[in-house]
Design an enzyme around this catalytic site. Structure first.
Site, PDB file in Angstrom:
ATOM      1  N   ASP A 209      41.794  43.229  40.958  1.00  0.00           N
ATOM      2  CA  ASP A 209      41.197  44.694  41.471  1.00  0.00           C
ATOM      3  C   ASP A 209      40.111  45.146  40.589  1.00  0.00           C
ATOM      4  O   ASP A 209      39.091  45.652  41.098  1.00  0.00           O
ATOM      5  CB  ASP A 209      42.409  45.681  41.204  1.00  0.00           C
ATOM      6  CG  ASP A 209      43.449  45.474  42.493  1.00  0.00           C
ATOM      7  OD1 ASP A 209      42.881  44.645  43.366  1.00  0.00           O
ATOM      8  OD2 ASP A 209      44.386  46.112  42.338  1.00  0.00           O
TER       9      ASP A 209
ATOM     10  N   TYR B 148      10.088  29.621  25.318  1.00  0.00           N
ATOM     11  CA  TYR B 148      11.267  29.507  24.495  1.00  0.00           C
ATOM     12  C   TYR B 148      12.435  29.081  25.514  1.00  0.00           C
ATOM     13  O   TYR B 148      12.634  29.400  26.554  1.00  0.00           O
ATOM     14  CB  TYR B 148      11.740  30.775  23.967  1.00  0.00           C
ATOM     15  CG  TYR B 148      12.189  31.979  24.653  1.00  0.00           C
ATOM     16  CD1 TYR B 148      13.601  32.093  25.123  1.00  0.00           C
ATOM     17  CD2 TYR B 148      11.387  32.783  25.000  1.00  0.00           C
ATOM     18  CE1 TYR B 148      13.899  33.003  25.697  1.00  0.00           C
ATOM     19  CE2 TYR B 148      11.634  33.847  25.859  1.00  0.00           C
ATOM     20  CZ  TYR B 148      13.017  33.996  26.069  1.00  0.00           C
ATOM     21  OH  TYR B 148      13.454  35.151  26.850  1.00  0.00           O
TER      22      TYR B 148
ATOM     23  N   GLU C 136       7.442  40.680  39.967  1.00  0.00           N
ATOM     24  CA  GLU C 136       8.944  40.261  40.047  1.00  0.00           C
ATOM     25  C   GLU C 136       9.090  39.907  41.620  1.00  0.00           C
ATOM     26  O   GLU C 136       8.674  40.744  42.186  1.00  0.00           O
ATOM     27  CB  GLU C 136       9.687  41.287  39.593  1.00  0.00           C
ATOM     28  CG  GLU C 136      11.232  41.235  39.391  1.00  0.00           C
ATOM     29  CD  GLU C 136      11.578  40.548  37.961  1.00  0.00           C
ATOM     30  OE1 GLU C 136      12.722  40.209  37.690  1.00  0.00           O
ATOM     31  OE2 GLU C 136      10.790  40.825  36.988  1.00  0.00           O
TER      32      GLU C 136
ATOM     33  N   LYS D 130       8.738  38.699  24.616  1.00  0.00           N
ATOM     34  CA  LYS D 130      10.030  38.898  24.647  1.00  0.00           C
ATOM     35  C   LYS D 130      10.499  40.118  24.395  1.00  0.00           C
ATOM     36  O   LYS D 130       9.980  40.642  23.115  1.00  0.00           O
ATOM     37  CB  LYS D 130      10.667  37.817  23.893  1.00  0.00           C
ATOM     38  CG  LYS D 130      12.113  37.937  23.471  1.00  0.00           C
ATOM     39  CD  LYS D 130      12.973  37.840  24.920  1.00  0.00           C
ATOM     40  CE  LYS D 130      14.526  38.151  24.515  1.00  0.00           C
ATOM     41  NZ  LYS D 130      15.228  38.103  25.733  1.00  0.00           N
TER      42      LYS D 130
ATOM     43  N   LYS E  95      20.558  48.688  30.008  1.00  0.00           N
ATOM     44  CA  LYS E  95      21.385  48.299  31.314  1.00  0.00           C
ATOM     45  C   LYS E  95      22.388  49.002  31.463  1.00  0.00           C
ATOM     46  O   LYS E  95      23.249  49.739  30.644  1.00  0.00           O
ATOM     47  CB  LYS E  95      21.846  46.818  30.906  1.00  0.00           C
ATOM     48  CG  LYS E  95      20.559  45.727  30.921  1.00  0.00           C
ATOM     49  CD  LYS E  95      20.956  44.221  31.032  1.00  0.00           C
ATOM     50  CE  LYS E  95      19.778  43.430  31.132  1.00  0.00           C
ATOM     51  NZ  LYS E  95      20.242  41.800  31.238  1.00  0.00           N
TER      52      LYS E  95
ATOM     53  N   ARG F 141       6.665  33.042  25.837  1.00  0.00           N
ATOM     54  CA  ARG F 141       7.566  33.340  27.075  1.00  0.00           C
ATOM     55  C   ARG F 141       6.894  32.824  28.268  1.00  0.00           C
ATOM     56  O   ARG F 141       6.859  33.649  29.442  1.00  0.00           O
ATOM     57  CB  ARG F 141       7.861  34.913  26.966  1.00  0.00           C
ATOM     58  CG  ARG F 141       9.128  35.099  27.842  1.00  0.00           C
ATOM     59  CD  ARG F 141       9.330  36.896  27.792  1.00  0.00           C
ATOM     60  NE  ARG F 141      10.436  36.802  28.756  1.00  0.00           N
ATOM     61  CZ  ARG F 141      10.771  37.973  29.046  1.00  0.00           C
ATOM     62  NH1 ARG F 141       9.706  38.921  29.255  1.00  0.00           N
ATOM     63  NH2 ARG F 141      11.886  38.366  29.837  1.00  0.00           N
TER      64      ARG F 141
ATOM     65  N   LYS G 136      14.731  47.510  27.152  1.00  0.00           N
ATOM     66  CA  LYS G 136      15.573  47.704  28.488  1.00  0.00           C
ATOM     67  C   LYS G 136      17.076  48.513  27.994  1.00  0.00           C
ATOM     68  O   LYS G 136      17.478  48.491  26.839  1.00  0.00           O
ATOM     69  CB  LYS G 136      16.294  46.128  28.550  1.00  0.00           C
ATOM     70  CG  LYS G 136      14.978  45.164  29.122  1.00  0.00           C
ATOM     71  CD  LYS G 136      15.408  44.014  29.365  1.00  0.00           C
ATOM     72  CE  LYS G 136      15.804  42.988  28.265  1.00  0.00           C
ATOM     73  NZ  LYS G 136      16.268  41.739  28.457  1.00  0.00           N
TER      74      LYS G 136
ATOM     75  N   LYS H  35      14.551  48.893  36.650  1.00  0.00           N
ATOM     76  CA  LYS H  35      14.145  47.393  36.672  1.00  0.00           C
ATOM     77  C   LYS H  35      14.461  46.578  37.689  1.00  0.00           C
ATOM     78  O   LYS H  35      15.341  46.534  38.522  1.00  0.00           O
ATOM     79  CB  LYS H  35      15.114  46.729  35.488  1.00  0.00           C
ATOM     80  CG  LYS H  35      14.773  45.459  34.918  1.00  0.00           C
ATOM     81  CD  LYS H  35      15.747  44.987  33.914  1.00  0.00           C
ATOM     82  CE  LYS H  35      15.263  43.400  33.448  1.00  0.00           C
ATOM     83  NZ  LYS H  35      15.079  42.500  34.247  1.00  0.00           N
TER      84      LYS H  35
END
EC number: 6.5.1.3
Length: 395
Positions: free
Chosen positions: A285, A48, A173, A83, A257, A65, A255, A113
């Site tokens: 900042d 995709y 990975e 996916k 995050k 994928r 997942k 991860k």
């Protein structure tokens, strides 16, 4: 080797046969969301390019994928990760799925991860081959693999796949300090994430379903018997320098995050635009805090800040000098335009600040008005101050 129980109460399961080549090509023909890549040696990769919940709800779509086929007979040569989604997204397992595991006391497995470039290793005719999500001959991932994997590790990986009859895909990975995505790594490396059954779709985790492979790096999957997604999300929200965690039962993945990763991801999608927005609103900042741990990005922010400070300083100095000279406005404008040309795409910002200073007005506000325009983002992009994420699409 044995797989874990499939995730409960989800409307779609990655278990079972992969989509046929015919079905994959049909999806690619009927929507621009999918692409077919060929290597000229009889292999075709389908993936995709973008996705929506509606698109990923189509039969087989989540499997496309980077799946690799032999075109001659439609054999699936490699079946990468399907996916999967962040907790809270429409197609991710919800609270009821996690509750089912808590009630039955079946463990889930959690791993940090790895933040790099996804690759897949597979056997074709006994030969070990690699692909990324987008390419059968990936230029970036291929180069990083050659740099990070020695012959011994390559041989071990080939033996691992051969021992299972070649009907598994190794999911990897790849990380490299010279091509960071979000998390900076100190040295190149390739991590084994899991093996996936090409025919049945389930996943095997290193250290859980098979012995930890020698000469290969791997992620550490830790069992959790009482996993609460909301509590876990709160535990990791404020972590710095960590992209997040992945939770699996060996079939589905979710997942989680960190807040740092979400902020950094927004910056990496449009570093020039995010920087200029923060600069114009006096929030640098906050931006620097969001980039903690990424020294290369912090240096880029400092360079961009210095560049704009120099630009503004020269513009105001020129405007003040022209006012003291008592030049008529038309002549002053002509001189400002001549000087502004040296600043390329930032010429309008220079000219507006200089003329505001010449007229005794608000030079800073005039300068910031121009920086808020799209043309300023393009001008900053042309300076190539910000490093880019590696040259291949990710997903």
């Amino acid at each position: 080797m044995s797989s874990l129980a499939p995730w409960r109460t989800t409307s779609w399961s990655p278990l079972g046969s992969p989509p046929s080549l015919e079905d994959a090509l049909r999806l690619a023909r009927t929507t621009r969301a999918f692409a077919v890549r060929r290597d000229g040696e009889g292999r075709a990769l389908v993936t995709y390019l973008y996705g929506t919940p509606e698109l990923f709800s189509l039969p087989g779509a989540r499997e496309l994928r980077g799946i690799v086929y032999r075109e001659e007979d439609g054999t699936v040569l490699s079946r990468p990760f399907h996916k999967f989604f962040n907790f809270g997204e429409p197609l991710a397992p919800g609270e009821e799925a996690f509750k089912a595991f808590r009630d039955s006391m079946v463990p889930l497995f959690v791993a940090e991860k790895v933040d790099g470039y996804l690759a897949q290793a597979y056997l074709d005719g006994g030969e070990l081959r690699f692909a990324s999500r987008h390419s059968l001959n990936p230029p970036l991932v291929g180069a990083l693999l050659r740099k990070a994997v020695d012959e011994e590790a390559m041989a071990r990986l080939g033996k691992l796949l051969a021992a299972e009859g070649g009907r598994w895909t190794a999911l990897l990975e790849v990380v490299d300090p010279e091509a960071p995505v979000m998390v900076p790594y100190q040295e190149p490396g390739v991590y084994l994430l899991a093996l996936r059954s090409i025919g049945e779709g389930h996943y095997l985790l290193p250290g859980v379903h098979f012995p930890l492979p020698e000469a290969l790096r791997y992620v550490r999957w830790e069992p959790r018997m009482d996993f609460d997604p909301h509590r876990f999300r709160g535990e990791i929200r404020d972590l710095q320098g960590v992209e997040g965690y992945v939770v699996t039962d060996g079939a589905e993945f979710v997942k989680f995050k960190t807040g740092w990763a979400f902020r950094l991801a927004r910056f990496l999608m449009d570093p020039e635009g995010v920087f200029l927005e923060a600069y114009a609103e006096d929030r640098l900042d906050d931006l620097v805090g969001a980039l903690a741990g990424r020294e290369d990005l912090l240096r880029a922010v400092a360079r961009a800040q210095d560049y704009l400070a120099g630009l503004y300083g020269e513009a105001v100095g020129a405007g003040d000098a022209l006012r003291r000279m008592g030049l008529p406005r038309k002549e002053a404008w002509a001189r400002v335009q001549e000087e502004a040309g040296r600043w390329g795409g930032f010429a309008p910002a220079y000219a507006r600040a200089a003329m505001a200073a010449y007229e005794g007005g608000e030079a800073r506000e005039a300068f910031l008005v121009e920086l808020r325009k799209r043309s300023a983002r393009k001008a900053l992009e042309a300076l190539h101050l910000f490093p880019r994420v590696g040259g291949e699409l990710r997903g």
